[in-house]
Design a protein around this motif. Structure first.
Motif, PDB file in Angstrom:
ATOM      1  N   SER A 119       3.196 -23.662   5.856  1.00  0.00           N
ATOM      2  CA  SER A 119       4.626 -23.369   5.820  1.00  0.00           C
ATOM      3  C   SER A 119       4.965 -22.232   6.783  1.00  0.00           C
ATOM      4  N   PRO A 120       6.131 -22.307   7.432  1.00  0.00           N
ATOM      5  CA  PRO A 120       6.554 -21.184   8.286  1.00  0.00           C
ATOM      6  C   PRO A 120       6.811 -19.915   7.482  1.00  0.00           C
ATOM      7  N   LEU A 121       6.903 -20.057   6.149  1.00  0.00           N
ATOM      8  CA  LEU A 121       7.125 -18.899   5.281  1.00  0.00           C
ATOM      9  C   LEU A 121       5.826 -18.311   4.747  1.00  0.00           C
ATOM     10  N   TRP A 122       4.690 -18.863   5.177  1.00  0.00           N
ATOM     11  CA  TRP A 122       3.421 -18.367   4.647  1.00  0.00           C
ATOM     12  C   TRP A 122       3.286 -16.873   4.932  1.00  0.00           C
ATOM     13  N   ASN A 123       3.112 -16.095   3.871  1.00  0.00           N
ATOM     14  CA  ASN A 123       3.000 -14.646   4.000  1.00  0.00           C
ATOM     15  C   ASN A 123       1.534 -14.270   4.181  1.00  0.00           C
ATOM     16  N   LYS A 124       1.166 -13.869   5.375  1.00  0.00           N
ATOM     17  CA  LYS A 124      -0.224 -13.531   5.664  1.00  0.00           C
ATOM     18  C   LYS A 124      -0.587 -12.132   5.164  1.00  0.00           C
ATOM     19  N   ASP A 125       0.421 -11.358   4.808  1.00  0.00           N
ATOM     20  CA  ASP A 125       0.163  -9.989   4.368  1.00  0.00           C
ATOM     21  C   ASP A 125      -0.200  -9.948   2.888  1.00  0.00           C
ATOM     22  N   MET A 126      -0.748  -8.804   2.473  1.00  0.00           N
ATOM     23  CA  MET A 126      -1.136  -8.620   1.080  1.00  0.00           C
ATOM     24  C   MET A 126       0.088  -8.570   0.172  1.00  0.00           C
ATOM     25  N   HIS A 127       1.191  -8.062   0.695  1.00  0.00           N
ATOM     26  CA  HIS A 127       2.437  -8.013  -0.063  1.00  0.00           C
ATOM     27  C   HIS A 127       3.587  -8.154   0.919  1.00  0.00           C
ATOM     28  N   CYS A 128       4.804  -8.207   0.405  1.00  0.00           N
ATOM     29  CA  CYS A 128       5.969  -8.419   1.267  1.00  0.00           C
ATOM     30  C   CYS A 128       6.436  -7.084   1.829  1.00  0.00           C
ATOM     31  N   THR A 129       6.126  -6.832   3.094  1.00  0.00           N
ATOM     32  CA  THR A 129       6.501  -5.564   3.718  1.00  0.00           C
ATOM     33  C   THR A 129       7.875  -5.622   4.366  1.00  0.00           C
ATOM     34  N   ARG A 134      16.058   3.440   1.082  1.00  0.00           N
ATOM     35  CA  ARG A 134      17.305   3.481   1.830  1.00  0.00           C
ATOM     36  C   ARG A 134      17.395   2.282   2.774  1.00  0.00           C
ATOM     37  N   ASP A 135      18.601   1.864   3.081  1.00  0.00           N
ATOM     38  CA  ASP A 135      18.796   0.788   4.041  1.00  0.00           C
ATOM     39  C   ASP A 135      18.153   1.161   5.373  1.00  0.00           C
ATOM     40  N   GLY A 136      17.456   0.204   5.958  1.00  0.00           N
ATOM     41  CA  GLY A 136      16.828   0.443   7.247  1.00  0.00           C
ATOM     42  C   GLY A 136      15.402   0.938   7.172  1.00  0.00           C
ATOM     43  N   VAL A 137      14.949   1.339   5.973  1.00  0.00           N
ATOM     44  CA  VAL A 137      13.574   1.808   5.804  1.00  0.00           C
ATOM     45  C   VAL A 137      12.689   0.626   5.413  1.00  0.00           C
ATOM     46  N   LYS A 138      11.622   0.411   6.162  1.00  0.00           N
ATOM     47  CA  LYS A 138      10.708  -0.687   5.877  1.00  0.00           C
ATOM     48  C   LYS A 138       9.655  -0.248   4.863  1.00  0.00           C
ATOM     49  N   MET A 139       9.203  -1.199   4.064  1.00  0.00           N
ATOM     50  CA  MET A 139       8.155  -0.904   3.090  1.00  0.00           C
ATOM     51  C   MET A 139       6.904  -0.385   3.789  1.00  0.00           C
ATOM     52  N   SER A 140       6.637  -0.912   4.977  1.00  0.00           N
ATOM     53  CA  SER A 140       5.438  -0.521   5.719  1.00  0.00           C
ATOM     54  C   SER A 140       5.510   0.917   6.222  1.00  0.00           C
ATOM     55  N   GLU A 141       6.682   1.537   6.124  1.00  0.00           N
ATOM     56  CA  GLU A 141       6.854   2.915   6.579  1.00  0.00           C
ATOM     57  C   GLU A 141       6.801   3.922   5.433  1.00  0.00           C
ATOM     58  N   CYS A 179       5.096   5.783   1.856  1.00  0.00           N
ATOM     59  CA  CYS A 179       3.775   6.282   1.459  1.00  0.00           C
ATOM     60  C   CYS A 179       3.008   5.250   0.645  1.00  0.00           C
ATOM     61  N   LYS A 180       3.716   4.314   0.040  1.00  0.00           N
ATOM     62  CA  LYS A 180       3.055   3.236  -0.698  1.00  0.00           C
ATOM     63  C   LYS A 180       2.720   2.071   0.218  1.00  0.00           C
ATOM     64  N   GLY A 181       3.603   1.782   1.157  1.00  0.00           N
ATOM     65  CA  GLY A 181       3.406   0.631   2.026  1.00  0.00           C
ATOM     66  C   GLY A 181       2.285   0.801   3.030  1.00  0.00           C
ATOM     67  N   VAL A 182       2.099   2.017   3.545  1.00  0.00           N
ATOM     68  CA  VAL A 182       1.064   2.258   4.556  1.00  0.00           C
ATOM     69  C   VAL A 182      -0.332   1.923   4.029  1.00  0.00           C
ATOM     70  N   PRO A 183      -0.760   2.484   2.876  1.00  0.00           N
ATOM     71  CA  PRO A 183      -2.100   2.119   2.380  1.00  0.00           C
ATOM     72  C   PRO A 183      -2.208   0.656   1.968  1.00  0.00           C
ATOM     73  N   MET A 184      -1.099   0.073   1.477  1.00  0.00           N
ATOM     74  CA  MET A 184      -1.138  -1.345   1.114  1.00  0.00           C
ATOM     75  C   MET A 184      -1.368  -2.207   2.345  1.00  0.00           C
ATOM     76  N   ASP A 185      -0.728  -1.860   3.453  1.00  0.00           N
ATOM     77  CA  ASP A 185      -0.927  -2.610   4.691  1.00  0.00           C
ATOM     78  C   ASP A 185      -2.355  -2.459   5.205  1.00  0.00           C
ATOM     79  N   CYS A 186      -2.887  -1.246   5.116  1.00  0.00           N
ATOM     80  CA  CYS A 186      -4.269  -1.012   5.560  1.00  0.00           C
ATOM     81  C   CYS A 186      -5.256  -1.808   4.705  1.00  0.00           C
ATOM     82  N   LEU A 187      -5.036  -1.789   3.395  1.00  0.00           N
ATOM     83  CA  LEU A 187      -5.905  -2.544   2.492  1.00  0.00           C
ATOM     84  C   LEU A 187      -5.783  -4.036   2.759  1.00  0.00           C
ATOM     85  N   GLY A 188      -4.549  -4.505   2.970  1.00  0.00           N
ATOM     86  CA  GLY A 188      -4.340  -5.919   3.254  1.00  0.00           C
ATOM     87  C   GLY A 188      -5.018  -6.353   4.537  1.00  0.00           C
ATOM     88  N   ALA A 189      -4.933  -5.509   5.569  1.00  0.00           N
ATOM     89  CA  ALA A 189      -5.577  -5.836   6.840  1.00  0.00           C
ATOM     90  C   ALA A 189      -7.094  -5.910   6.678  1.00  0.00           C
TER      91      ALA A 189
END
Length: 215
Positions: free
Chosen positions: A132-142, A185-192, A194-204
């Protein structure tokens, strides 16, 4: 139609239980106490109260009645075992999804939902389908993948409408429904965050291991 999600909290008091892993939620409630009291004092219409006052956790002449709502397969036993024996209110468990109606119309005066408002009832279609084009390859939705973000937002919008529509029917006119949770806040990504950064690293790291067929 039932909106029971595909996840469940672990009951009991073991090391992996919700009881032992909910310090963040407890801290949230402690931080919100002052605002909660202000909202009740300012917004609750007291002339609607007769001989019974009903509070729903989605905690004289007036009798206080507290309903605790959760999914039927979650752990009510630990909850009731933790209630103070000298409590001056009646308590009951109400099984079912808070995304559906769980109480009669106009039946409660104060409702509370704390750190559960962000959950969706199900994973959007296509998220776990590799084709699916919606397949989420990340550990969570960033939020980096806009199509994935929109799929979750669409599902969340449906769930939120169901929740608010259900509470609107159950709440006594002039009553109060309190919603507590964390947000960005609007415009702030989950990956930016303090919780999103380690989650992205763990997912990678997990993705790298999977590609090497180590798991």
């Amino acid at each position: 139609m039932s909106n029971t999600p595909q996840w469940i909290m672990i009951g009991g008091e073991g090391p992996e239980s919700y009881h032992q892993n909910s310090s963040y939620q407890r801290a949230l409630l402690e931080a919100a106490k002052e605002k909660m009291n202000e909202a009740i004092s300012a917004k609750l219409t007291l002339n609607l109260i007769t001989d019974r006052f009903t509070i729903v956790d989605f905690g004289y002449n007036i009798e206080f009645q507290v309903f605790f709502n959760d999914f039927s397969n979650n752990d009510f036993n630990t909850l009731f075992q933790g209630l103070p024996p000298e409590r001056r209110y009646y308590s009951a468990g109400v099984p079912g999804s808070f995304l559906d109606r769980v109480l009669p119309k106009k039946s409660f005066h104060i409702g509370i939902i704390s750190y559960a408002f962000h959950f969706t009832s199900k994973v959007p279609k296509g998220i776990t389908n590799r084709n699916s084009p919606l397949w989420n390859k990340d550990m969570h939705c960033t939020g980096i993948n806009k199509a994935v973000k929109k799929a979750y937002l669409d599902q969340y919008s449906v769930d939120t409408k169901n929740l608010l529509d259900a509470r609107a029917e159950e709440l006594v006119p002039g009553g109060l429904f309190l919603i507590f949770g964390s947000c960005m806040r609007d415009g702030v990504k989950m990956s930016e965050t303090c919780k999103g950064v380690p989650m992205d690293c763990l997912g990678a790291s997990l993705n790298d291991l999977a590609q090497q067929v180590h798991i």
